[in-house]
Write a protein that holds these residues in place. Structure first.
Motif, short mmCIF file in Angstrom:
data_model
loop_
_atom_site.label_atom_id
_atom_site.label_comp_id
_atom_site.label_asym_id
_atom_site.label_seq_id
_atom_site.Cartn_x
_atom_site.Cartn_y
_atom_site.Cartn_z
N ASN A 1 -15.09 -2.77 -23.15
CA ASN A 1 -14.18 -3.79 -23.70
C ASN A 1 -14.71 -4.21 -25.06
OD1 ASN A 1 -12.46 -5.85 -24.23
ND2 ASN A 1 -13.02 -7.13 -22.48
N SER B 1 -15.68 -8.13 -24.93
CA SER B 1 -16.08 -8.47 -23.56
C SER B 1 -16.74 -9.85 -23.53
CB SER B 1 -17.04 -7.42 -23.05
OG SER B 1 -17.48 -7.77 -21.78
N LEU C 1 -14.24 -15.70 -15.26
CA LEU C 1 -15.56 -15.13 -15.01
C LEU C 1 -15.85 -14.01 -16.00
CD1 LEU C 1 -15.43 -14.87 -11.12
CD2 LEU C 1 -16.77 -16.47 -12.46
N GLY D 1 -17.01 -10.29 -16.77
CA GLY D 1 -16.64 -9.12 -15.96
C GLY D 1 -17.85 -8.46 -15.33
N1 LIG Z 1 -1.75 -7.29 -18.42
C1 LIG Z 1 -2.12 -6.85 -19.61
N2 LIG Z 1 -1.20 -6.36 -20.46
C2 LIG Z 1 -1.57 -5.92 -21.68
N3 LIG Z 1 -2.83 -5.89 -22.12
C3 LIG Z 1 -3.79 -6.34 -21.33
C4 LIG Z 1 -3.49 -6.85 -20.04
N4 LIG Z 1 -4.63 -7.23 -19.47
C5 LIG Z 1 -5.61 -7.00 -20.37
N5 LIG Z 1 -5.11 -6.45 -21.47
C6 LIG Z 1 -5.87 -6.05 -22.63
O1 LIG Z 1 -7.07 -5.47 -22.15
C7 LIG Z 1 -8.17 -5.85 -22.96
C8 LIG Z 1 -9.27 -6.46 -22.11
O2 LIG Z 1 -8.77 -7.66 -21.61
P1 LIG Z 1 -9.65 -8.93 -21.37
O3 LIG Z 1 -10.59 -9.15 -22.52
O4 LIG Z 1 -8.77 -10.02 -21.01
O5 LIG Z 1 -10.53 -8.44 -20.15
P2 LIG Z 1 -11.61 -9.22 -19.37
O6 LIG Z 1 -11.41 -8.90 -17.97
O7 LIG Z 1 -11.59 -10.63 -19.74
O8 LIG Z 1 -12.92 -8.53 -19.86
P3 LIG Z 1 -14.42 -9.06 -19.88
O9 LIG Z 1 -14.79 -9.33 -18.49
O10 LIG Z 1 -15.19 -7.95 -20.45
O11 LIG Z 1 -14.40 -10.27 -20.71
C9 LIG Z 1 -7.66 -6.76 -24.01
O12 LIG Z 1 -7.41 -6.05 -25.19
C10 LIG Z 1 -6.34 -7.25 -23.46
O13 LIG Z 1 -5.40 -7.55 -24.48
#
Ligand SMILES: Nc1ncnc2c1ncn2[C@@H]1O[C@H](COP(=O)(O)OP(=O)(O)OP(=O)(O)O)[C@@H](O)[C@H]1O
Length: 834
Positions: A266, A269, A323, A325
């Motif tokens: 990510n 992240s 949380l 990841g």
């Molecule tokens: N449902 C969705 N539709 C479109 N894009 C998504 C969706 N979910 C996540 N993404 C994209 O995936 C990527 C990773 O998402 P995000 O940062 O929210 O993950 P995370 O679970 O919070 O990761 P981490 O635990 O590493 O912080 C981002 O670019 C986000 O825009």
């Protein structure tokens, strides 16, 4: 496991989930069952006052166990990202979603899969709006009703946790995440005039809690209330939220301070767990206004007492947890500091997983203390909050293992039961403000009264003085008139007497001349010698006559004067009596004034005392303690509430005993019939506390307490009241005489009726305890059987709660002992007869 099999038990489970779902999102309502009223008047008054929601009174909530609410879990699938579109182009997704069945199939390989059921299954096409409505909105609504709530996202790194919770959606309104949408709903449902909304925003990074709003504040301690287990972060910055713009700005500020890194999995992240806490404080309006009456002293509602009732506020908290990841270090390629970060994240997530496992398996020990994350989330899992968890997964078959582990985490979390509770408390701060105003008003009214009274006394005094002066003048005038009249009469009498005397003297002289002349004529020579002596004799006799007459007249006048003097003395005496009467009136007025001044002095003292106590309460509240005693009847309520809150020891007993002494049993018992539901609840709790002491039991029964408690079982619609009353009856039923009294007053059918209507196992425990005590009385066996007591006792087994079962077993054992004694005696009798 064969393809298509359900880990959670398929359709059977689905039905169970539906039931649980409704339990999770239904607000506890008061039981509306109607009971046969004892008397029409009593019944109508109880119904009226009981029409509010008894479960929402502060004291009852503190005493109540809450409502079961299972953790609700939704799974959300992220669409394939650019890298996956290329790398996994030839492979199918590792999951297949069946949203209409709320199921997820996790592919093991091309021919084998496992199916899991969730509360909601959100596909890669689910909009942010739908995700909010399904996952968070019910929790937000519940927070607005006064319950604590948690919305949390869990999943492998890069699967969309921050996307789901934290998107601000400034560039695209439809992209707004749960945090932004939740605050919109909260602000729309609250009013800045009566409610307050404030937030803290924190991150937990490598076991250190840092303030995202004031980043310098980077070692915030977790404080746990040893009594309630409530977790708070007193060091965190709390910002009052006035509008949505202000909130989004805070989120942006906080997000900028969050630890993030560009990892293999990510590009952005999150390396910390983010925790948004929204504190909602709402005033419960109209609750007191709706209540029909306040405690009365000498038949008059005291304005001071009514102002002593503190307003009620509901305090709830929405916790949104994004949380960090979980990641497989071999896949993420973390090293150095990133490796340390990843280890810390995995460690805290694994601590969370252990807690969820323990809770799901109902283990006696849940290792909450293993990490700061689990300490912070104590209320969210197995606590009092409504919790909704969204587990985020990716579609890539390369991460099938991580996806499976996330899915299993969600499955276990679904087994965690919370006991959601309303958090209401008295708003002592606003009570203090109200009391200050009330005290000012009373002081002003007293000063006004005092002034009016002084003016009145002054007016009466002036009036009396002018009447005395007028009476004195009248008296003097009358005296003067009489005196001058008497003088005039006297002078006139003297004049008349002188006149008479002159006339007598003259006629006497004429007689004398005539006699002398005749004597001269008849006896010319001899008579001349005796003329002089006759004349002297006549003068002397005349003088004597005159004196006699004067004396007689004087005596008459003296008598006259005497009667006048007597008359005036009488007049004077009645004037003096009048004066004495007026003086007495003045003295009375002065005494009354003194008494009133004394009362005012006492009242001022009491007001001062109240104000000091209110200050004390406020200070103790501000320092986290519980308020101490108030005065009068509210003191009963307040102390009863405190006694509910305290764990054990002599404190409550001493305060109840003191109360007993101060207020008197009759007064406490009379409160059982109060129209005020709050007062009834507190009164029955006080009576139950007293009944727990053997020394008080006889007094309670003598004063009619047993009859009143049985009456509550008959007419009260509030289960808390019935539960506490049954507990008090159980205590009183430890004594043989009381057992017979209970039976004589249809106690067994009332207890059976209470058991039949009970929803709370604790109510059944109390009722079963009371019946069990009755079962130990040899003389009551036949009646217990005949009036359905044993049937009711056995019926309570259906509840299955161990406490209830223990009481039922005790009752049956008691009953069996009596039966066996009776049959032994029968045999002995038969033997003797034989
Ligand atoms: N449902 C969705 N539709 C479109 N894009 C998504 C969706 N979910 C996540 N993404 C994209 O995936 C990527 C990773 O998402 P995000 O940062 O929210 O993950 P995370 O679970 O919070 O990761 P981490 O635990 O590493 O912080 C981002 O670019 C986000 O825009």
């Amino acid at each position: 496991m064969a393809s298509g099999s359900y880990r959670n038990g398929g359709p059977k489970l689905s039905a169970k989930l539906d039931r649980q779902h409704s339990a999770v999102y239904s607000t506890p309502k008061a039981s509306a069952k109607s009971r046969p009223p004892a008397t029409p008047a009593a019944a109508s008054s109880l119904r009226r006052s009981g029409s509010g929601n008894p479960a929402s009174t502060p004291a009852s909530n503190k005493g109540d166990a809450g409502v079961p609410g299972r953790v609700r879990v939704a799974v959300r699938l992220r669409p394939r990202n650019a890298e996956e579109l290329v790398a996994d182009a030839d492979f199918a997704d590792c999951v297949e979603l069946l949203p209409e069945l709320k199921r997820l199939k996790l592919r093991k390989n091309n021919w084998d899969s496992e199916t899991y059921e969730f509360d909601e299954v959100l596909t890669e096409f689910a909009s942010q709006k739908r995700v909010y409505e399904v996952v968070a909105k019910p929790v937000v609504e519940s927070v607005l009703e006064g319950y604590n709530g948690t919305v949390m996202a869990y999943g492998q790194t890069g699967t969309g946790k921050t996307f789901t919770l934290g998107r601000l959606g400034e560039e695209d309104n439809a992209a707004r995440g749960i945090m932004v949408r939740a605050m919109e709903d909260i602000l729309a449902d609250t009013s800045p005039d009566t409610d307050s909304i404030s937030v803290s925003y924190l991150q937990l990074y490598m076991e250190t809690i840092q303030d995202l709003l004031v980043p310098g504040n980077d070692n915030i301690a977790i404080v746990e209330d040893p009594k309630t287990g409530d977790v708070s972060l007193p060091g965190a910055t709390i910002v009052e939220i006035r509008d949505q713009r202000n909130f989004v700005e805070l989120l942006r500020r906080g997000e900028a301070h969050r630890f993030a890194a560009n990892t293999k999995l990510n590009t952005e992240s999150s390396r910390s767990h983010a925790i948004l806490m929204v504190h909602v404080k709402r005033s419960i309006k109209g609750r007191h206004d709706a209540e029909p009456s306040l405690p009365r002293e000498n038949g008059n509602a005291s304005p001071l007492l009514s102002s002593l009732r503190p307003p009620i506020v509901r305090k709830s908290k929405l916790v949104v947890v994004d949380l960090a990841g979980s990641e497989r270090i071999d896949k993420s390629g973390s090293e150095g500091h990133s490796l340390e970060e990843a280890k810390s994240i995995n460690l805290s997530l694994s601590a969370l997983g252990k807690c969820i496992n323990s809770l799901a398996e109902n283990s006696p020990h849940v290792p909450f203390r293993d990490s700061k994350l689990t300490r912070l989330l104590r209320d969210s899992f197995g606590g009092t909050a409504r919790t909704s968890l969204v587990v985020t997964i990716g579609p890539s078959p390369r991460h099938r293992g991580e996806t499976a582990s996330t899915v299993m985490f969600g499955q276990r979390a679904m087994k965690v039961e919370n006991m959601v509770k309303l958090k209401e408390e008295f708003d002592y701060k606003s009570l203090c403000r109200r009391l200050d105003i009330e005290i000012d008003k009373l002081i002003a009214a007293n000063e006004r009264q005092l002034k009016d009274f002084e003016d009145e006394v002054e007016r009466i005094r002036a009036d009396a003085q002018s009447r005395i002066a007028e009476a004195e003048i009248n008296y003097m005038n009358s005296l003067e008139n009489e005196r001058s009249k008497y003088q005039t009469d006297y002078l006139e009498s003297i004049k008349k007497l002188e006149e008479k005397w002159r006339m007598n003297h003259q006629s006497s002289n004429n007689d004398k001349t005539r006699v002398a002349h005749e004597q001269c004529l008849e006896k010319t020579c001899n008579i001349e010698g005796s003329t002089a002596s006759n004349s002297e004799e006549i003068t002397r006799v005349g003088q004597l006559l005159l004196n006699e007459k004067l004396l007689r007249e004087s005596t008459e006048e003296v008598n006259d004067l005497k009667s006048q003097v007597l008359h005036w003395k009488n007049l004077e005496a009645s004037a003096s009596a009048e004066i004495i009467k007026l003086r007495k009136m003045l003295d009375n007025e002065a005494n009354q004034k003194q008494k009133l001044e004394e009362e005012i002095r006492i009242l001022k003292g009491q007001l001062l005392q109240l104000s000091v106590e209110a200050d004390k309460t406020r200070r103790s509240l501000e320092s986290g303690g519980s308020g101490k005693s108030l005065t009068g009847l509210d003191s009963i309520m307040s102390q009863a509430r405190h006694s509910q809150l305290r764990d054990s020891g002599n404190g409550p007993k001493a305060s109840i005993a003191k109360l007993f002494e101060q207020v008197g049993l009759q007064k406490i018992l009379s409160l059982l019939e109060s129209e005020d539901a709050d007062v009834r609840i507190h009164a029955v709790k006080v009576v139950a506390n007293l009944a727990a002491e053997e020394a008080n039991q006889e007094k309670i029964v003598e004063a009619g307490g047993l009859t009143s408690l049985l009456m509550l079982l008959r007419i009260s619609e509030d289960e808390t009241i019935r539960r506490v009353a049954a507990g008090a009856i159980a205590n009183l039923a430890m004594n043989e005489t009381n057992q017979e009294l209970i039976m004589a007053q249809s106690g067994i059918s009332l207890l059976s009726m209470t058991a039949a209507d009970a929803e709370d196992p604790q109510t059944l425990r109390m009722v079963a305890g009371a019946v069990a005590n009755l079962c130990g009385n040899d003389r009551l066996q036949t009646r217990l059987r005949g009036e359905g007591g044993i049937k009711a006792l056995l019926g309570m087994v259906r509840c299955g709660h161990p406490d209830v079962l223990a009481q039922v077993a005790r009752g049956i054992a008691n009953f069996a002992k009596c039966e066996s004694r009776a049959s032994t005696q029968d045999q002995v009798r038969c033997h003797n007869v034989g």
